[in-house]
Design an enzyme around this catalytic site. Structure first.
Site: not given
Ligand code: MRU
Length: 351
Positions: A49-51, A86, A194, A234, A244-245
């Site tokens: 996970r994470g962009a 996603r 997370q 993201d 972002n999250k």
């Molecule tokens: O749903 P996720 O865990 O894939 O979410 C993305 C993220 O990890 C965050 O939003 C993060 O802050 C940005 S991606 C480095």
């Protein structure tokens, strides 16, 4: 920081190995991805996970898919399958478009090897970009007059979310290397928590950190306990609005009211120049079970999931929110730090 035990993604023969993030912080375990289906599952189920890491995994997913045939139909099928995993992180679509651009003009016989090489290049470039984000963001931390510097972050935008170094946490690691004392407030980030990944990786790196409930952020900001907030992204729209999250925007609002600078750190692969503003960013709605249930270790140390809301309770689970550009003090990229409205200057004449 990245070792044989601690890595996010690597090649092993004709497989790709990822750290299974669904087991962290309680267990460090690797998973082998051997097919397109494995890669798509890893992204959808959030093993990765994470962009930026989603983008790298998707690129390797294309390479895995071409094992069984590298014609145009297979290539398109791989990209369509991975693109559907996603919706919000634009790095996924950026990486797939790059793979298509690179592979389409090649003879079919050359595509398989070329796909592995291009996926590797995407991973290496991500690591290099994040390293530079760390150096550029370090200047912001150095500007704070007292020590230790208190940062706040949200979700996980550390090395776990990328090929290496992280985005929002890259400046923290650069500060640590420079011998500058930092302490990080890490919000849990319900419903997927997370923040626990962030607290874990900071612990592994020996960085001072405190885990807080999401709802504690405003209180700490008002008390003057936070010098700056740095989060990842993201997808960043052309005008600087940033997805972002979920929960990020609340922190930005509180930081603005308290006069605390709020920064976004991300590689340029997270900027969607075709998206004019945040209202056009697709927001992922995830399974309501993520809100209804909480997982963790029971008293015997065995993983358990418990329901905190009954099945009949209506639930909404938007996974991201959009922070308007006006609340963002600066965007930290590998090409420098700029005001959200100045993002275009970082691209020069690039199309
Ligand atoms: O749903 P996720 O865990 O894939 O979410 C993305 C993220 O990890 C965050 O939003 C993060 O802050 C940005 S991606 C480095």
């Amino acid at each position: 920081m990245i070792s044989d035990r601690l890595f996010t993604i690597r090649e092993e023969g004709d497989a790709v190995v990822v750290l299974d993030q669904t087991l962290l912080p309680h267990q460090v375990a690797a998973r082998h991805l051997r097919s397109l289906a494995d890669a798509a599952h890893a992204i959808r189920a959030m093993l990765v996970r994470g962009a930026p890491l989603i983008g790298v995994t998707a690129a390797y997913g294309v390479a895995l898919a071409l094992k069984d045939g590298a014609g145009n139909e297979s290539l398109q099928h791989a990209c369509d399958t991975l693109a559907a995993t996603r919706p919000t992180a634009v790095n996924l679509h950026w990486a797939l478009a790059r793979m298509q651009r690179h592979l389409r003009p090649l003879p079919v016989a050359q595509r398989r090897d070329a796909a592995w090489a291009e996926a590797r290049a995407i991973a290496e470039e991500d690591a290099a970009a994040n390293r530079q984000i760390g150096r550029n963001g370090l200047a912001l931390i150095e500007q704070v007059a007292h020590r230790p510097v208190n940062l706040m972050t949200h979700c996980n935008a550390g090395w776990l979310a990328t090929a290496a170094w992280g985005t929002a946490l890259a400046p923290v690691y650069a500060a640590r290397e420079a011998g500058l004392p930092v302490h990080v407030y890490v919000s849990e980030t319900r419903p997927r928590n997370q923040g626990l990944l962030t607290a874990w990786e900071l612990h592994e790196a020996g960085v001072d950190r405190t885990l807080i409930a999401d709802n504690a952020a405003g209180h700490l900001l008002r008390q003057g306990k936070v010098d700056l907030v740095i989060v990842g992204a993201d997808r960043i729209a052309a005008n600087g609005d940033t997805a972002n999250k979920i929960g990020t925007c609340l922190k930005a609002l509180a930081a603005a009211d308290c006069g605390v600078p709020f920064y976004v750190a991300a590689p340029l692969s997270t900027v969607d120049r075709d998206c004019p503003d945040g209202a056009r960013i697709p927001i992922e709605e995830r399974d309501d079970g993520e809100v209804r249930h909480v997982g963790g270790l029971d008293r015997q140390g065995v993983h358990a999931t418990v329901a905190i809301a009954p099945d009949w309770m209506p639930v909404a689970n938007p996974a991201f929110d959009v922070t308007p550009a006006r609340l963002i003090a600066g965007i930290v990229t590998e090409r420098g730090v700029c005001a959200p409205g100045e993002l275009h200057t970082l691209f020069g004449n690039e199309t």
